[in-house]
Design an enzyme around this catalytic site. Structure first.
Site, PDB file in Angstrom:
ATOM      1  N   LYS A  85       0.772  -1.422   0.063  1.00 11.78           N
ATOM      2  CA  LYS A  85      -0.084   0.108   0.136  1.00 11.78           C
ATOM      3  C   LYS A  85       0.834   1.275  -0.040  1.00 11.78           C
ATOM      4  O   LYS A  85       0.365   2.321  -0.293  1.00 11.78           O
ATOM      5  CB  LYS A  85      -1.091  -0.042   1.202  1.00 11.78           C
ATOM      6  CG  LYS A  85      -1.951  -1.074   0.988  1.00 11.78           C
ATOM      7  CD  LYS A  85      -3.325  -0.631   1.999  1.00 11.78           C
ATOM      8  CE  LYS A  85      -4.313  -1.896   1.605  1.00 11.78           C
ATOM      9  NZ  LYS A  85      -5.601  -1.798   2.349  1.00 11.78           N
ATOM     10  N   SER A 144       1.178  -9.847  -0.803  1.00 11.83           N
ATOM     11  CA  SER A 144       1.029  -8.171  -0.490  1.00 11.83           C
ATOM     12  C   SER A 144       1.683  -7.605   0.718  1.00 11.83           C
ATOM     13  O   SER A 144       1.635  -6.606   0.594  1.00 11.83           O
ATOM     14  CB  SER A 144      -0.629  -8.116  -0.513  1.00 11.83           C
ATOM     15  OG  SER A 144      -1.107  -8.802   0.492  1.00 11.83           O
TER      16      SER A 144
END
Length: 324
Positions: free
Chosen positions: A54, A305
């Site tokens: 992110k 991720s």
């Protein structure tokens, strides 16, 4: 209604991010490829300094805020990785960062990381959605610039750069697996893949204990659903407007996995690919494993991720993996 980002927006985001953030590798995994009878490539987003994808979106968004917005302060709600991204980007660009997160069972590693990055933490509520509502109230009352976890085109364009890198490194990729919580990462991948090669299949993976994103996609409208999963990185009770609008007609498939399937995937990544992941970070692997019969002989990218797991979560994952 905000407009979805375009492929040009993703390319622009890469120019913005490049001076601040290194490209992450796409590595062929011999162990997973043998198991799957397919060519499996891991996109190592856990290699980022914050241990999660992110940060791409946070940098892109903060770079585009005005000096006036930065001076007012920036507030976000997060279970950890989005908050780390915003706190880190605010530190880079000289803005005050406030992060609202659930008071119940926050991930201590992510809490410590956000504090180390200069984030001012506001603990509120039982879950992410209650913390998010509190952040929105504070933004209205105090004048902070609120950063929605997904409904920000600059965030989606920023995280979409990971899919751009995958296709550049593996132009003949056939299937891309990514985890879905709020949906920014999957939405970014859909924007990129659909524009470059619509034959690429983008598939989302979510915990069956927090299926709001899946149900929203399936029903074609935003849905709220119960939430009970250890994988806080993909734990949300709601589907979100912008990513759902993007993925609705582009996403090839959506896979739900159990918490034990997430734990097994964490163990599998350690043993077969020497890769540490958190629950959300192993979701794409768990989804691909669930569909491995359909992947034989194909070229597949699997996004790891994030790797912000606790020792207790890792112990539980390895216990599930050993007994399976």
């Amino acid at each position: 209604m905000v407009q979805p980002p375009t492929l040009k927006d993703v390319y622009d985001a890469r120019k913005t991010i490049a001076p601040c953030l290194a490209r992450t590798p796409l590595h062929y995994s011999a162990g997973l490829s043998q198991l799957f009878e397919a060519d499996i490539y891991l996109k190592h987003e856990e290699y980022h300094p914050l241990g999660a994808f992110k940060i791409r979106g946070g940098i892109n968004l903060l770079a585009h805020l005005s000096e006036e917005e930065r001076s007012r302060g920036v507030i976000a709600a997060s279970t950890g990785n989005h908050g780390q991204s915003i706190a880190s980007a605010c530190k880079m660009f000289g803005a005050r960062a406030l992060i609202a997160l659930p008071a119940k069972d926050p991930n201590p590693l992510k809490v410590a990381a956000m504090e180390a990055l200069g984030g001012e933490l506001v603990f509120y509520g039982e879950n992410f959605d209650e913390a998010k509502a509190h952040a929105e109230r504070l933004a209205r009352e105090e004048g902070y610039r609120y950063v929605h976890p997904t409904d920000e085109p600059l965030l989606v364009a920023g995280v979409g750069t990971q899919a751009l890198e995958i296709i550049e490194d593996l132009p003949d990729v056939e299937v891309m697996y990514l985890p879905l919580g709020g949906g920014s990462g999957v939405a970014g991948a859909c924007v990129v893949a659909n524009a470059i090669d619509p034959e690429i299949k983008v598939r989302a993976v979510q915990s069956e204990g927090a299926p709001a994103g899946f149900m929203s996609w399936q029903q074609g409208q935003l849905v709220q659903a119960p939430m009970d999963t250890f994988a806080e990185g993909i734990a949300t009770m709601n589907g979100y407007e912008l990513p759902q609008r993007i993925i609705r007609h582009i996403l090839d498939d959506f896979v739900l996995v159990s918490d034990d399937e997430l734990r097994f995937a964490m163990g599998l990544l350690i043993e077969k690919a020497h890769t540490l992941s958190e629950g959300a970070g192993a979701a794409a692997t768990a989804g691909a494993l669930k569909q491995r019969e359909s992947l034989k002989g194909r070229k597949v990218s699997v996004t790891v991720s994030g790797a912000n797991t606790t020792a207790a979560q890792l112990d539980a994952a390895l216990e599930v993996y050993r007994r399976s």
